[in-house]
Design a protein around this motif. Sequence first.
Motif, PDB file in Angstrom:
ATOM      1  N   ASP A   3       0.670  -1.253   0.013  1.00 35.41           N
ATOM      2  CA  ASP A   3       0.055  -0.015   0.173  1.00 35.41           C
ATOM      3  C   ASP A   3       0.776   1.287  -0.121  1.00 35.41           C
ATOM      4  N   SER A   4       0.073   2.647   0.168  1.00 30.99           N
ATOM      5  CA  SER A   4       0.786   3.768   0.059  1.00 30.99           C
ATOM      6  C   SER A   4       1.969   3.812   1.230  1.00 30.99           C
ATOM      7  N   ASP A   5       3.343   4.463   0.799  1.00 33.43           N
ATOM      8  CA  ASP A   5       3.946   4.857   1.978  1.00 33.43           C
ATOM      9  C   ASP A   5       3.430   5.427   3.412  1.00 33.43           C
ATOM     10  N   PHE A   6       3.939   5.115   4.429  1.00 29.16           N
ATOM     11  CA  PHE A   6       3.321   5.817   5.847  1.00 29.16           C
ATOM     12  C   PHE A   6       4.347   5.737   6.784  1.00 29.16           C
ATOM     13  N   GLN A   7       4.183   6.711   7.770  1.00 32.37           N
ATOM     14  CA  GLN A   7       5.011   6.668   8.832  1.00 32.37           C
ATOM     15  C   GLN A   7       3.744   6.558  10.237  1.00 32.37           C
ATOM     16  N   HIS A   8       3.977   5.541  10.884  1.00 32.22           N
ATOM     17  CA  HIS A   8       3.032   5.309  12.022  1.00 32.22           C
ATOM     18  C   HIS A   8       3.852   5.598  13.414  1.00 32.22           C
ATOM     19  N   LEU A   9       3.368   6.677  14.006  1.00 32.86           N
ATOM     20  CA  LEU A   9       4.359   7.210  15.272  1.00 32.86           C
ATOM     21  C   LEU A   9       3.318   6.684  16.520  1.00 32.86           C
ATOM     22  N   LEU A  10       3.870   6.180  17.392  1.00 28.76           N
ATOM     23  CA  LEU A  10       3.297   5.895  18.627  1.00 28.76           C
ATOM     24  C   LEU A  10       4.169   6.428  19.741  1.00 28.76           C
ATOM     25  N   PHE A  11       3.335   6.806  20.828  1.00 31.71           N
ATOM     26  CA  PHE A  11       3.797   7.631  21.958  1.00 31.71           C
ATOM     27  C   PHE A  11       3.659   7.061  23.135  1.00 31.71           C
ATOM     28  N   ASP A  12       4.249   7.310  24.474  1.00 36.79           N
ATOM     29  CA  ASP A  12       4.053   7.003  25.509  1.00 36.79           C
ATOM     30  C   ASP A  12       2.468   7.415  26.117  1.00 36.79           C
ATOM     31  N   GLU A  13       1.783   6.787  26.917  1.00 37.85           N
ATOM     32  CA  GLU A  13       0.408   6.945  27.238  1.00 37.85           C
ATOM     33  C   GLU A  13       0.316   8.614  27.805  1.00 37.85           C
ATOM     34  N   LYS A  14       1.208   8.929  28.416  1.00 36.82           N
ATOM     35  CA  LYS A  14       1.217  10.509  28.904  1.00 36.82           C
ATOM     36  C   LYS A  14       1.549  11.127  28.312  1.00 36.82           C
ATOM     37  N   HIS A  15       2.060  11.277  26.966  1.00 33.19           N
ATOM     38  CA  HIS A  15       2.500  12.082  26.233  1.00 33.19           C
ATOM     39  C   HIS A  15       1.322  12.835  25.627  1.00 33.19           C
ATOM     40  N   ALA A  16       1.622  14.221  25.367  1.00 35.37           N
ATOM     41  CA  ALA A  16       0.655  15.276  24.728  1.00 35.37           C
ATOM     42  C   ALA A  16       0.002  14.633  23.404  1.00 35.37           C
ATOM     43  N   HIS A  17       0.874  14.186  22.547  1.00 37.39           N
ATOM     44  CA  HIS A  17       0.490  13.684  21.369  1.00 37.39           C
ATOM     45  C   HIS A  17      -0.002  11.923  21.224  1.00 37.39           C
ATOM     46  N   SER A  18      -1.306  11.805  20.626  1.00 34.19           N
ATOM     47  CA  SER A  18      -1.631  10.499  20.540  1.00 34.19           C
ATOM     48  C   SER A  18      -1.143   9.770  19.393  1.00 34.19           C
ATOM     49  N   GLU A  19      -1.148   8.511  19.296  1.00 31.68           N
ATOM     50  CA  GLU A  19      -0.849   7.655  17.981  1.00 31.68           C
ATOM     51  C   GLU A  19      -1.476   8.212  16.754  1.00 31.68           C
ATOM     52  N   PHE A  20      -0.700   8.394  15.813  1.00 30.37           N
ATOM     53  CA  PHE A  20      -1.147   8.964  14.519  1.00 30.37           C
ATOM     54  C   PHE A  20      -0.312   8.036  13.309  1.00 30.37           C
ATOM     55  N   VAL A  21      -0.778   8.225  11.981  1.00 32.42           N
ATOM     56  CA  VAL A  21      -0.181   7.795  10.950  1.00 32.42           C
ATOM     57  C   VAL A  21      -0.125   9.006   9.936  1.00 32.42           C
ATOM     58  N   TYR A  22       1.143   9.159   9.412  1.00 34.74           N
ATOM     59  CA  TYR A  22       1.254  10.236   8.389  1.00 34.74           C
ATOM     60  C   TYR A  22       1.243   9.591   7.088  1.00 34.74           C
ATOM     61  N   ILE A  23       0.681   9.854   6.063  1.00 35.04           N
ATOM     62  CA  ILE A  23       0.439   9.477   5.059  1.00 35.04           C
ATOM     63  C   ILE A  23       0.771  10.834   3.657  1.00 35.04           C
ATOM     64  N   GLU A  24       1.423  10.706   2.837  1.00 36.89           N
ATOM     65  CA  GLU A  24       1.739  11.620   1.642  1.00 36.89           C
ATOM     66  C   GLU A  24       1.067  11.016   0.517  1.00 36.89           C
ATOM     67  N   TYR A  25       0.589  11.835  -0.203  1.00 39.63           N
ATOM     68  CA  TYR A  25      -0.323  11.518  -1.442  1.00 39.63           C
ATOM     69  C   TYR A  25      -0.116  12.700  -2.433  1.00 39.63           C
ATOM     70  N   PRO A  26      -0.164  12.605  -3.823  1.00 37.65           N
ATOM     71  CA  PRO A  26      -0.012  13.682  -4.872  1.00 37.65           C
ATOM     72  C   PRO A  26      -0.746  14.988  -4.506  1.00 37.65           C
ATOM     73  N   GLY A  27      -0.266  15.790  -4.018  1.00 41.08           N
ATOM     74  CA  GLY A  27      -0.907  17.020  -3.818  1.00 41.08           C
ATOM     75  C   GLY A  27      -0.785  17.354  -2.318  1.00 41.08           C
ATOM     76  N   GLY A  28      -0.357  16.580  -1.377  1.00 37.42           N
ATOM     77  CA  GLY A  28      -0.573  16.780  -0.134  1.00 37.42           C
ATOM     78  C   GLY A  28      -0.337  15.648   0.751  1.00 37.42           C
ATOM     79  N   SER A  29      -0.541  15.833   1.987  1.00 37.94           N
ATOM     80  CA  SER A  29      -0.283  14.770   3.302  1.00 37.94           C
ATOM     81  C   SER A  29      -1.413  14.791   4.198  1.00 37.94           C
ATOM     82  N   ARG A  30      -1.734  13.943   4.929  1.00 37.96           N
ATOM     83  CA  ARG A  30      -2.506  14.101   6.290  1.00 37.96           C
ATOM     84  C   ARG A  30      -2.224  13.264   7.229  1.00 37.96           C
ATOM     85  N   LYS A  31      -2.938  13.540   8.358  1.00 37.09           N
ATOM     86  CA  LYS A  31      -2.692  12.407   9.588  1.00 37.09           C
ATOM     87  C   LYS A  31      -3.819  11.762   9.735  1.00 37.09           C
ATOM     88  N   CYS A  32      -3.648  10.247   9.897  1.00 37.98           N
ATOM     89  CA  CYS A  32      -4.732   9.427   9.970  1.00 37.98           C
ATOM     90  C   CYS A  32      -4.709   9.114  11.676  1.00 37.98           C
TER      91      CYS A  32
END
Length: 290
Positions: free
Chosen positions: A219-248
């Motif tokens: 499938d498409s390229d992705f970067q999956h970021l996981l954090f400790d439970e108490k971190h300010a940011h929660s788990e997300f996946v970063y995906i690029e596509y023609p014309g942009g990118s988004r967090k899932c």
Amino acid sequence: MNDEATARRQQLGRLLRRARERVRPKLTQKAVAGRLGCGQAKINKIETKLVRIEPSELEILIKLYEVSPQDAVELRKLAALDLQYGPTRTKHSDTMAAFGTLSEVEPEAREIRCWHSERIPGPLQSEMYILEQHRLQLNDTYEITRVLRGWTARTKLFTVPNPPSYRVILSESSFHRMPGGRNAKIVVDQADHLLRLLAAHGQLEVRILTFDADIRYVDSDFQHLLFDEKHAHSEFVYIEYPGGSRKCRTAFELDKCREHWADLSAAALDVADSREFLKGLTRSGQSSDL
């Protein structure tokens, strides 16, 4: 707005925010907005890469923040490039926010899982790879310095205290589709660079998905970021596509990403065989041997 323009505006916004925060007594965004005759929201958007800053506004901030002459030169150049190549106001705020979040929180993640089918991810690119990637845009020493400075910033995720576990699966195609076409010199340099990174950083894992791997599809390229439970940011996946990118970050999207990562992991070479694959590239010295 492409990644180059996004990164440029991100750098400008970050430098302006840091300059404001260094002023004593401390200046709030609201106070700065009063000096520019605008709302606090605009200052926030300038600092978070959503809108550009006009030359006249920049000059006011340079004076207000007591920016050094050397730093002022860099700010003016970044703003001039943004004025030339970036839109006044992007319609892809989510795209810019996604890329900005990725680059800012990478060093804070507990684990990063990356899949790349056609290219080498930014933090793993060799200097030769990144310069060739930007070759047509590098017109002067300033541009070269700026590109290398951005590259160096992203590689810091390997040297921060308690760095994230950085796990990467690269398709064999990543070493065929070099910037500017198949180039044996860049292939060897990039493979050697990866081997040096692996030797220096125990938290880095690189595995290769070969052309004959037993996998149904990729499938498409992705970067999956996981954090400790108490971190300010929660788990997300970063995906690029023609014309942009988004967090899932929906449960469904995260589950699908985990499933695909499991499939890729099962089909890729193990760590030891992947190192041998890279060593084979450095020994061959010819992209035709890949």
